[in-house]
Write an enzyme that holds these catalytic residues in place. Structure first.
Site, PDB file in Angstrom:
ATOM      1  N   THR A   1      10.318  -6.963 -12.529  1.00 58.09           N
ATOM      2  CA  THR A   1       9.620  -8.227 -12.712  1.00 58.09           C
ATOM      3  C   THR A   1       8.534  -8.394 -11.658  1.00 58.09           C
ATOM      4  O   THR A   1       8.766  -8.191 -10.470  1.00 58.09           O
ATOM      5  CB  THR A   1      10.607  -9.406 -12.614  1.00 58.09           C
TER       6      THR A   1
ATOM      7  N   GLY B   1      -3.447  -6.288  -0.357  1.00 62.45           N
ATOM      8  CA  GLY B   1      -3.835  -7.690  -0.320  1.00 62.45           C
ATOM      9  C   GLY B   1      -4.052  -8.281   1.053  1.00 62.45           C
ATOM     10  O   GLY B   1      -5.075  -8.924   1.312  1.00 62.45           O
TER      11      GLY B   1
ATOM     12  N   CYS C   1       1.028  -0.622  12.107  1.00 60.84           N
ATOM     13  CA  CYS C   1       2.212  -0.043  11.475  1.00 60.84           C
ATOM     14  C   CYS C   1       2.758   1.140  12.258  1.00 60.84           C
ATOM     15  O   CYS C   1       3.772   1.718  11.891  1.00 60.84           O
ATOM     16  CB  CYS C   1       1.902   0.380  10.037  1.00 60.84           C
TER      17      CYS C   1
ATOM     18  N   ASN D   1      -7.514   3.633   9.446  1.00 67.81           N
ATOM     19  CA  ASN D   1      -6.952   2.382   9.933  1.00 67.81           C
ATOM     20  C   ASN D   1      -6.941   2.266  11.453  1.00 67.81           C
ATOM     21  O   ASN D   1      -6.665   1.192  11.983  1.00 67.81           O
ATOM     22  CB  ASN D   1      -5.525   2.200   9.401  1.00 67.81           C
TER      23      ASN D   1
ATOM     24  N   GLY E   1       0.800  -1.206   0.000  1.00 70.62           N
ATOM     25  CA  GLY E   1       0.000   0.000   0.000  1.00 70.62           C
ATOM     26  C   GLY E   1       0.839   1.264   0.000  1.00 70.62           C
ATOM     27  O   GLY E   1       0.454   2.278  -0.593  1.00 70.62           O
ATOM     28  N   THR E   2       1.994   1.221   0.659  1.00 66.29           N
ATOM     29  CA  THR E   2       2.871   2.389   0.685  1.00 66.29           C
ATOM     30  C   THR E   2       3.312   2.762  -0.717  1.00 66.29           C
ATOM     31  O   THR E   2       3.296   3.943  -1.102  1.00 66.29           O
ATOM     32  CB  THR E   2       4.096   2.123   1.580  1.00 66.29           C
TER      33      THR E   2
END
Length: 396
Positions: A245, A208, A339, A138, A36-37
């Site tokens: 990638t 996710g 966090c 959050n 998310g960051t």
């Protein structure tokens, strides 16, 4: 759910080894990020640098390094946000401001953690390139009125634009009326309904592990026709938007979790809400009548205005850091967002922005219910919290 997601990921561990961005059969996928960051940082940086580039003559915009601060002749891009955003937003805005790349306004919230769309609109300036407001907080679970915020911000910005510039959509570098709207929906995905068309956003952050996917994968939705300057530079992966990638195993896990969240959505939301309500009732039931005013719910009073699974509860006089240390191993909770756990002993910036009295804010516990949470676990958690508060002498 973990086993279902893992089953979807297994073929990409043992069978499909192709580079996902190559031109052959195995090279088809959508755009994703690592967390998310990254998604939040990209939305901010990409919008600001696109706005900056749009001011330059074409020859200069193609040759000048995007890392260099704009010359004084350029109008500094402006961003509107709120005082309770995730550090991935506020920290990045502060960094880019220190680099001389933007200015920003952090709009205050009310005592329930909600922002007034008209205050967002009032902060919009002629050079505002981006409005970024989290979909849900959050820590206290406040769900912001994003659709109303987006509409109000665009109306405000349209006052500064000519009829020519406000009559089209993205103009190649920004959103409707020359303004982009981004929302961090990390906490909301899988817990409330999300529809980017209804919200009216140009970009949306999805994370996710917040809804059952493996840790380390996220996504940034970018509305078709909107251009964000690239945050990663290198190869042409992900349609030229994000070099590097792709972690295809994690991406498959995110897709599988999203499909499960879509199927189980209404039932899961009911369960999360029922367990959170039971937890609140169990805590109140454990308090004597004379102690009821010592328990405070931080965030919106109306359940429809907050996430179904998130409770920020304060007990007046409680030392939450001591409580969490003593209950470690018995209760999974925190004083604020996970966090921000390094700051557990201090009052969070979110509670300060909501003007929660210190005697309550210092005794805050952030509690969340999940898909596997049981009524027995909820009752046991409430009992542990009340016992600890009595041990500290703040409850009778």
């Amino acid at each position: 759910m973990v086993f279902q997601v893992a089953a979807e990921m297994a073929p990409f561990l043992f069978e499909h080894f192709g580079n996902p961005s190559s031109g052959h059969t195995y090279g088809k996928m959508v755009h994703f990020t690592s967390c998310g960051t990254e998604s939040d940082n990209w939305a901010i940086y990409g919008a600001v640098m696109a706005a900056r580039r749009a001011q330059l003559p074409q020859s200069q915009s193609q040759s000048q390094s995007p890392q260099r601060a704009p010359p004084p002749a350029l109008l500094l891009p402006h961003v509107v946000t709120t005082a309770i955003e995730h550090p991935a937003v506020l920290g990045h805005l502060k960094h880019l401001q220190e680099q001389g790349l933007l200015s920003y306004t952090a709009v205050p919230v009310d005592s329930e953690g909600l922002v007034d769309p008209e205050q967002i609109a009032a902060a919009v300036q002629p050079n505002t390139a981006l409005v970024t407001v989290m979909h849900s907080n959050n820590e206290v679970g406040a769900v912001q009125p994003i659709a109303e915020i987006a509409a109000a911000a665009r109306r405000a910005h349209a006052r500064f634009t000519s009829s020519t510039s406000s009559s089209s959509s993205s103009g190649g570098c920004t959103g409707t009326n020359g303004l982009l709207v981004h929302s961090d929906a990390a906490q909301s995905t899988g817990k409330v309904e999300l529809d980017v068309r209804t919200l009216g956003v140009d970009a949306l952050t999805i994370v996710g592990h917040k809804f059952g996917a493996p840790k380390g994968v996220a996504a940034l939705y970018i509305r078709r026709g909107v251009h964000l300057d690239n945050y990663f530079h290198g190869g042409g992966q992900e349609g030229g938007r994000r070099a590097g990638t792709e972690n295809i195993m994690q991406v498959v896990g995110l897709g599988a979790a999203a499909e499960l969240a879509r199927r189980e959505g209404p039932r899961l939301r009911r369960h999360l809400g029922d367990m959170a309500e039971r937890l609140m009732e169990a805590l109140r039931a454990g308090l004597r009548p004379e102690d009821q005013d010592k328990l405070r719910l931080n965030g919106p009073r109306q359940p429809a205005s907050r996430l179904p699974n998130t409770l920020s509860l304060s007990i007046r006089g409680l030392n939450s850091a001591v409580a969490l240390q003593r209950l470690s191993g018995q209760l999974a909770a925190s004083a604020g967002a996970a966090c921000h756990s390094g700051e557990a002993a201090s009052v969070s910036a979110v509670l300060r922005a909501m003007r929660v009295p210190f005697e309550f804010a210092a005794g805050t516990l952030r509690l969340s219910t999940g898909r596997h949470t049981t009524a027995e676990e909820v009752d046991a958690a409430a009992k542990l919290i009340v016992q600890e508060a009595r041990r500290q002498g703040v409850l009778g």
